[in-house]
Design a protein around this motif. Structure first.
Motif, PDB file in Angstrom:
ATOM      1  N   ALA A 527       0.830  -1.211   0.000  1.00 54.30           N
ATOM      2  CA  ALA A 527       0.000   0.000   0.000  1.00 54.30           C
ATOM      3  C   ALA A 527       0.863   1.260   0.000  1.00 54.30           C
ATOM      4  CB  ALA A 527      -0.936  -0.006   1.205  1.00 54.30           C
ATOM      5  N   VAL A 528       1.971   1.235   0.756  1.00 61.47           N
ATOM      6  CA  VAL A 528       2.892   2.376   0.755  1.00 61.47           C
ATOM      7  C   VAL A 528       3.502   2.551  -0.631  1.00 61.47           C
ATOM      8  CG1 VAL A 528       5.088   3.248   1.647  1.00 61.47           C
ATOM      9  CG2 VAL A 528       3.426   2.236   3.218  1.00 61.47           C
ATOM     10  N   LYS A 529       3.948   1.447  -1.223  1.00 67.97           N
ATOM     11  CA  LYS A 529       4.526   1.523  -2.573  1.00 67.97           C
ATOM     12  C   LYS A 529       3.506   2.060  -3.569  1.00 67.97           C
ATOM     13  CE  LYS A 529       8.028   0.076  -3.753  1.00 67.97           C
ATOM     14  NZ  LYS A 529       9.372   0.689  -3.997  1.00 67.97           N
ATOM     15  N   ARG A 530       2.266   1.606  -3.477  1.00 70.51           N
ATOM     16  CA  ARG A 530       1.240   2.049  -4.410  1.00 70.51           C
ATOM     17  C   ARG A 530       0.994   3.546  -4.289  1.00 70.51           C
ATOM     18  NH1 ARG A 530      -2.428  -1.445  -5.874  1.00 70.51           N
ATOM     19  NH2 ARG A 530      -0.610  -2.740  -6.246  1.00 70.51           N
ATOM     20  N   GLN A 531       0.996   4.048  -3.068  1.00 72.75           N
ATOM     21  CA  GLN A 531       0.811   5.479  -2.858  1.00 72.75           C
ATOM     22  C   GLN A 531       1.947   6.276  -3.503  1.00 72.75           C
ATOM     23  OE1 GLN A 531       0.905   6.762   1.283  1.00 72.75           O
ATOM     24  NE2 GLN A 531      -0.594   8.359   0.866  1.00 72.75           N
ATOM     25  N   ASN A 532       3.178   5.788  -3.363  1.00 77.06           N
ATOM     26  CA  ASN A 532       4.322   6.462  -3.979  1.00 77.06           C
ATOM     27  C   ASN A 532       4.247   6.401  -5.502  1.00 77.06           C
ATOM     28  OD1 ASN A 532       5.464   7.082  -1.462  1.00 77.06           O
ATOM     29  ND2 ASN A 532       6.547   5.127  -1.353  1.00 77.06           N
ATOM     30  N   LYS A 533       3.757   5.295  -6.017  1.00 80.77           N
ATOM     31  CA  LYS A 533       3.632   5.154  -7.469  1.00 80.77           C
ATOM     32  C   LYS A 533       2.549   6.082  -8.019  1.00 80.77           C
ATOM     33  CE  LYS A 533       3.923   0.899  -9.117  1.00 80.77           C
ATOM     34  NZ  LYS A 533       3.749  -0.586  -9.228  1.00 80.77           N
ATOM     35  N   GLU A 534       1.492   6.261  -7.261  1.00 79.98           N
ATOM     36  CA  GLU A 534       0.443   7.180  -7.696  1.00 79.98           C
ATOM     37  C   GLU A 534       0.982   8.610  -7.760  1.00 79.98           C
ATOM     38  OE1 GLU A 534      -2.593   6.412  -4.839  1.00 79.98           O
ATOM     39  OE2 GLU A 534      -3.315   4.600  -5.869  1.00 79.98           O
ATOM     40  N   ALA A 535       1.821   8.971  -6.793  1.00 86.39           N
ATOM     41  CA  ALA A 535       2.413  10.312  -6.813  1.00 86.39           C
ATOM     42  C   ALA A 535       3.319  10.485  -8.025  1.00 86.39           C
ATOM     43  CB  ALA A 535       3.196  10.552  -5.518  1.00 86.39           C
TER      44      ALA A 535
END
Length: 822
Positions: A527-535
């Motif tokens: 979930a943390v990685k996904r948030q960074n990828k969205e940014a």
């Protein structure tokens, strides 16, 4: 291992009060910037906030600097032509423990700290890994409470700003200083004369002694600008001192009064060009002269400065090796060896043998490359014209050095030629790497493989003469910048999972390993990685108008564009994958976004051609509906520290695919691995040690070894053999050669393909099939997300050893002989 936490002392109470911080920021805005709150923009708020934070650094900075001298502590002086420090506001408030407080102080003013932080320009003081390493080392020196100065050049424009037009790189001046720099303190009273040209006069002092007096034809002043470097927890602050060039005579008044307004300023413009741009092109004689001037300018200023400071405290130079350690970051400051000898001999009347003992005992040298073009050498006529006294000293150093070699190995002319400081084969040139080696008491490589190759290749004969002089100090990164600051989501998750010990001791990250197989923790990590990828996806869309899917694999190669780093190999594999997706549309393909970023040297045509090819390939792939968004290619322009801080936390796959034996270490591999990216790479540089730490099952290693590369080159195997053996590569190269990706210029890439068919020096063709197959293993692992997340977590867990704190401890104990107090 001792940690930093044991010495933590809270900051003064007023620094922890949001109301006091808010008032301080508003005062700076009003009285230092002359702005009202209503009229202030993000940049104004950044300046005001930075000045307020700086005020909370100064007392500690002055006190620890004074205490180091009063306590007789040994000082480390780090000489580097580059310091790629990036933005400093978040760095400062994080290390001071003020992140939440500053945000709370700004919020009632209607100011968003994140917007304020992003208004800070990147300090354009470096090119890539070497400059970023220097910045990490300065932060770790402060965090470990080792008294230190960094010395470099205050470039007005630094490395160029990269603009991409029609796929081609164009260079424009970087304007990071346009609105001022709130972190620095100008020190106009600290200025040194730096001479160039002229003649050397021999003055007879007595029958037994002659003194040499250099009369420069031109003198430029080096003026100091100081930036405080805050260590973790804010308990120690060191100094980054950068030199700016100032003309001794700013204006020829008589010429100006006669109406020659331009000519009156000509000398000033020429002299102050020394600090205008990092790495001016050396394709012309004028460019070569400017590069050499830059290197001598900052090395001389640094040595004059540290000698002045040492004499003020200790009285003479005999104790210099006991109280000072000078680290040369690559060959750029190697002229410091001759300059320190000049200072000892000419300015302080020290006899040669003692001067040489002082110099060798004080100086140590870090080598960063095995590339011949990066092991600098300067034409003897240029050196004799620009630095005549130094050339005399270098000749004498060389004579004594070769006398010692000849005494041990009589008649060995090959050895004498190999270790001479003067190259005779292709025009007489001064070998700066040789000078740095001879003038240092220790020489280090920056990874285990690189240090071993130094002993076997470029310094083979030196190593035989002085075994034990070459040591290894594997590079590291500062986790404060590359985890805590750029990835706060992951930092918070790690703190929740294993406690905060890793904030002070990076090797405590190993406590994360038992959670690697925990399904619930894997989902949180994802979930943390996904948030960074969205940014990052948002950034890509805003900059390039390309939509990418954050659920796809983000396959990242971010580094300087160079043939040995093999962005070309990545691009060719991308074409092969594109062809495979089109020809096998029903196969279960893994969606992938190929992300490139990096600058090519302004005069490096082939590197610029590779950038253009990447854009041409991206244009074709991204506009092809048959690919169905299974593959996207993006090239983010103007790669710098701030852009890296966005890309690194979002990366799934880290491309570390340099030709084996050519990457000294790499630090991007460490940053990406720390943030949970899996590495695909060769056994090159620090990849070798990363393999040992993360385990073979958590990294994708492919391609020829260093020994196999060397053997293939010796045998003269042509790339055409590898191309003929690979139908896939043959098809890819034919498409590139025939203009499939360059319909506007069908011949654009013919010479590039021809080069691969020829020597294939960087083994792009030779390693292609192995790389392609390794990428299919990557896709298989990605399809099993539980397995992928387990490996990603283990990469983070086993990166603690790659902290720059560990590297600096090694330097301190084994090279500098200074105690570590944190």
């Amino acid at each position: 291992m001792d940690t930093l936490a044991n010495s933590y002392v809270p900051l003064p109470a007023e620094a922890l009060d949001a109301d006091a911080m808010r008032a301080a920021i508003v005062r700076k805005l009003t009285y230092d910037l002359g702005k009202s709150q209503a009229g202030a923009r993000d940049r104004d708020w950044f300046m005001a906030t930075a000045l307020a934070v700086r005020d909370r650094i100064v007392d500690r900075w002055l006190s620890v600097t004074r205490a180091a001298y009063e306590g007789g502590q040994k000082q480390v002086y780090y000489l580097s032509l580059e310091f790629l420090i990036g933005r400093l506001l978040r760095d400062g408030v994080t290390n001071l423990g003020l992140t939440e407080l500053v945000s709370e102080a700004l919020a009632p003013l209607g100011v968003d700290f994140e917007k304020v932080r992003q208004a800070e320009p990147d300090a354009a003081l470096g090119n890539g890994g070497l400059g970023r390493l220097a910045a990490c080392f300065m932060e770790s020196l402060a965090s470990l409470a080792i008294p230190a100065f960094g010395y470099g050049i205050r470039y007005e424009h630094g490395l160029f700003r990269q603009i991409i037009r029609d796929g081609w790189q164009q260079e424009y001046p970087e304007d990071w200083l346009n609105f001022g720099n709130p972190w620095e303190y100008a020190r106009p009273e600290i200025a040194y004369d730096i001479g160039f040209g002229g003649a050397v006069e021999a003055v007879i002092v007595s029958e037994a002694r002659m003194r040499h007096v250099w009369h420069p034809a031109e003198t430029v002043q080096a003026v100091a600008y100081d930036t405080p470097v805050v260590g973790w927890r804010g308990q120690h602050v060191n100094t980054l001192r950068l030199w700016s060039a100032r003309a001794a005579d700013p204006l020829k008044l008589d010429a100006f009064n006669y109406g020659d307004h331009v000519g009156a300023l000509a000398d000033r413009v020429r002299q102050e060009s020394i600090c205008k741009v990092l790495y001016p092109s050396d394709e012309s004689p004028a460019g070569q002269e400017l590069r050499l001037k830059q290197e001598y300018f900052f090395a001389s200023a640094a040595l004059q400065d540290l000698v002045r400071r040492h004499l003020r405290v200790y009285g003479d130079l005999k104790s210099l090796p006991d109280k000072v350690s000078i680290q040369l970051n690559d060959t750029h400051p190697a002229i410091a060896v001759a300059e320190l000898m000049r200072i000892c001999l000419d300015l302080h009347g020290i006899a040669w043998d003692e001067a040489w003992e002082i110099t060798q005992g004080t100086v140590s040298y870090t080598n960063h490359t095995l590339l011949p073009e990066a092991l600098e050498s300067w034409a003897v006529p240029l050196m004799e014209r620009l630095l005549p006294r130094h050339m005399q000293i270098i000749y004498l150093i060389n004579a004594f050095h070769l006398d010692r070699v000849r005494a041990k190995h009589p008649g060995d002319t090959r050895l004498l030629s190999s270790v001479s400081l003067i190259e005779e084969d292709h025009g007489r040139r001064v070998r700066m790497g040789h000078l740095a080696f001879v003038g240092s008491h220790k020489v280090n490589g920056v990874s285990a493989l690189h240090s071993d190759l130094l002993k076997r290749t470029v310094f083979k004969d030196f190593h035989a003469l002085e075994p034990g002089k070459v040591v290894n100090k594997t590079n590291g990164i500062t986790f404060r910048r590359w985890l805590q600051q750029c990835n706060p989501g992951l930092t918070g998750l790690l703190t929740e999972a294993i406690g905060p010990a890793f904030l002070d001791n990076a090797e405590a990250l190993k406590d994360l390993a038992p959670l690697a197989g925990d399904a619930a923790f894997q989902q949180k990590f994802l979930a943390v990685k996904r948030q960074n990828k969205e940014a990052l996806a948002t950034l890509i869309r805003s900059q390039l108008d390309i939509r990418v899917d954050p659920h796809a694999m983000f396959d990242v190669q971010i580094k300087r564009i160079h043939e040995y780093k093999r962005q070309l190999l990545n691009v060719l594999e991308t074409i092969a994958l594109y062809d495979a997706i089109r020809s096998q549309p029903t196969r279960d393909w893994v969606p992938r976004v190929k992300i490139f970023a990096g600058k090519a040297a302004a005069s490096y045509h082939r590197a610029k051609q590779i950038i253009k090819l990447a854009h041409d390939v991206a244009r074709v792939i991204n506009s092809d509906p048959t690919v169905r968004n299974l593959l996207k290619v993006v090239f983010l322009p103007n790669y710098n520290v701030s852009l890296a801080e966005m890309i690194v936390p979002a990366a799934d796959l880290s491309e570390q695919i340099s030709t084996a034996g050519m990457e000294a270490s790499g630090t991007g591999n460490m940053k990406l691995g720390l943030n949970g990216a899996l590495t695909i790479g060769t056994l090159d540089g620090a990849n070798v040690e990363m393999l040992e730490h993360v385990g073979a099952e958590n990294i994708f290693i492919f391609g020829m070894t260093t020994e196999e590369v060397e053997a293939r080159r010796r045998e003269g195997v042509q790339g055409s053999a590898a191309i003929a053996a690979s139908s896939r590569l043959s098809e890819v190269l034919e498409a590139v050669r025939s203009g499939v990706f360059s319909p506007d210029d069908r011949n654009r890439y013919r010479d590039l393909v021809d080069a691969l068919c020829g020597s294939d020096y960087f083994m792009v063709a030779a390693d292609f099939d192995a790389y392609f197959e390794s990428q299919r293993q990557v896709a298989t692992r990605w399809a099993d997300q539980a397995a992928w997340q387990r490996s990603a977590i283990l990469n983070t867990a086993h990166m603690g050893w790659f902290s720059s704190d560990r590297t600096i401890r090694d330097y301190a104990q084994e090279i500098w002989q200074v105690p570590v107090r944190r």
